[in-house]
Motif scaffolding. Structure first.
Motif, mmCIF file in Angstrom:
data_model
loop_
_atom_site.group_PDB
_atom_site.id
_atom_site.type_symbol
_atom_site.label_atom_id
_atom_site.label_comp_id
_atom_site.label_asym_id
_atom_site.label_seq_id
_atom_site.Cartn_x
_atom_site.Cartn_y
_atom_site.Cartn_z
ATOM 1 N N GLY A 1 8.849 20.641 -78.894
ATOM 2 C CA GLY A 1 7.437 20.358 -78.660
ATOM 3 C C GLY A 1 6.512 20.709 -79.797
ATOM 4 N N GLY A 2 7.066 21.135 -80.941
ATOM 5 C CA GLY A 2 6.214 21.424 -82.097
ATOM 6 C C GLY A 2 5.526 22.780 -82.018
ATOM 7 N N LYS A 3 4.575 22.983 -82.893
ATOM 8 C CA LYS A 3 3.970 24.298 -83.106
ATOM 9 C C LYS A 3 3.374 24.922 -81.857
ATOM 10 N N ASP B 1 15.712 18.995 -86.657
ATOM 11 C CA ASP B 1 14.881 18.229 -85.727
ATOM 12 C C ASP B 1 14.571 18.994 -84.447
ATOM 13 N N LEU B 2 15.078 20.215 -84.346
ATOM 14 C CA LEU B 2 14.991 20.942 -83.080
ATOM 15 C C LEU B 2 13.578 21.437 -82.770
ATOM 16 N N LEU B 3 12.830 21.831 -83.795
ATOM 17 C CA LEU B 3 11.465 22.306 -83.544
ATOM 18 C C LEU B 3 10.623 21.227 -82.866
ATOM 19 N N MET B 4 10.749 20.004 -83.329
ATOM 20 C CA MET B 4 10.002 18.914 -82.714
ATOM 21 C C MET B 4 10.524 18.612 -81.310
ATOM 22 N N SER C 1 4.277 24.595 -78.735
ATOM 23 C CA SER C 1 5.188 24.673 -77.597
ATOM 24 C C SER C 1 5.347 26.109 -77.103
ATOM 25 N N PRO C 2 5.271 26.343 -75.788
ATOM 26 C CA PRO C 2 5.515 27.683 -75.237
ATOM 27 C C PRO C 2 6.970 28.111 -75.372
ATOM 28 N N ASN C 3 7.838 27.176 -75.765
ATOM 29 C CA ASN C 3 9.245 27.512 -75.974
ATOM 30 C C ASN C 3 9.487 28.136 -77.339
ATOM 31 N N LEU C 4 8.470 28.121 -78.202
ATOM 32 C CA LEU C 4 8.594 28.656 -79.552
ATOM 33 C C LEU C 4 7.686 29.862 -79.735
ATOM 34 N N LEU C 5 7.853 30.540 -80.839
ATOM 35 C CA LEU C 5 7.016 31.687 -81.177
ATOM 36 C C LEU C 5 6.157 31.306 -82.373
ATOM 37 N N ASP C 6 4.900 30.961 -82.098
ATOM 38 C CA ASP C 6 3.972 30.514 -83.139
ATOM 39 C C ASP C 6 4.561 29.368 -83.956
#
Length: 312
Positions: free
Chosen positions: A203-205, A197-200, A207-212
């Motif tokens: 903030g999902g796809k 559940d962490l990706l959501m 999100s600036p906290n993720l890489l693509d």
């Protein structure tokens, strides 16, 4: 009822004192085949908004009790919100540390306390998240930081700034620690399977906290490629490394199986290769004792050092 509560409190105090005394006794009995060696314990702890900017006295007192129990020689702290140099020094004395330094007195400062004198080498505030504090104590270069919590690109810049600083100053006996707000490639397989559940949550796809739209392992990879050594990875099973969140956050489930789905390791201690042979143990203190002291669990390392005249 009053007598019952008094009895419970007495038992808790007695148990805490007994455990601390037992730890001291065990350390007294430890030996090294070569004379002149001692063991130092270093703990890094994000204390969650400085105990609500100093208003949560109950949590602060319980925190002090736990630190006394662990009796570290060096303590690195993040989120010292509302603290000043004076107030941090006063609090540190409660766990037996007469020396303390804070990087700044606004925002979300980092700081270090120690049983031995602290030589401040650098206080950096640019491109270091909430700051980078570099001190020397016990003969070690100790760096504590707290990287940007909102943007992976900014964290990569901060990691580059910090590793460049370590290289430029030739810090061969260096420990880097703190809340990195980033994920390790050593934890990748476990996270992809467990933290479902962490990706959501991030903030999902988009999100600036993720890489693509995926977990970003590049920040910790930058430290590892310097190279710095992740001590908890060496001594802790991947399933036991989660350092965030704790059940202190009332909007989270108290059930471990549910909270595990958003569990992540954000807190690290890295050492330079020259120090690896002296590392005895490393810990993620994610048990019940720390469930309600902060929203993060602390991390720690036990490290041997050889006493010299300037360390006495």
């Amino acid at each position: 009822m009053g007598k019952f509560l008094f009895s419970i409190i007495y038992i808790m105090i007695f148990s805490s004192s007994f455990l601390r005394a037992q730890n001291v006794l065990n350390e007294k009995y430890e030996r090294h085949w070569e004379s002149g060696y001692e063991k130092v314990r270093i703990i890094s702890y994000n204390i969650f908004n400085g105990f609500d900017w100093g208003k949560d006295i109950d949590r602060q007192n319980r925190f002090v009790g736990w630190i006394r129990q662990q009796d570290p020689e060096i303590l690195a702290l993040q989120e010292l919100c509302g603290f000043t140099q004076e107030s941090l020094s006063a609090l540190a004395k409660q766990w037996g540390h007469p020396y303390a330094v804070i990087v700044k007195e606004n925002g979300y400062p980092v700081g270090i306390t120690s049983k031995k004198p602290i030589d401040v080498k650098k206080k950096m505030l640019e491109n270091c998240g909430h700051g980078l504090l570099h001190v020397k104590t016990y003969g070690f270069d100790v760096l504590v930081t707290h990287l940007n919590p909102h943007n992976a690109n900014q964290r990569r810049l901060e990691a580059e700034t910090i590793t460049t600083y370590i290289k430029a100053h030739q810090l061969d006996t260096c420990l880097l620690m703190g809340d990195m707000n980033a994920h390790s490639p050593f934890d990748a397989d476990y996270m992809e399977m467990t933290s479902t559940d962490l990706l959501m949550k991030h903030g999902g796809k988009d999100s600036p906290n993720l890489l693509d739209g995926h977990f970003d392992y590049s920040v910790i990879s930058r430290f590892l490629s310097y190279p710095l050594i992740d001590v908890c990875q060496k001594f802790t099973d991947v399933s036991e490394r989660v350092s965030f969140p704790t059940p202190v956050l009332m909007y989270l489930s108290r059930k471990d199986t549910v909270r595990k789905r958003i569990g992540e390791r954000l807190d690290y201690i890295f050492v330079t290769p020259t120090l690896v042979s002296g590392v005895v143990d490393a810990f993620v203190y994610n048990g019940e004792d720390n469930d309600f002291l902060s929203d993060h669990y602390p991390v720690g390392v036990d490290l041997l050092y050889k006493k010299t005249e300037h360390l006495k």
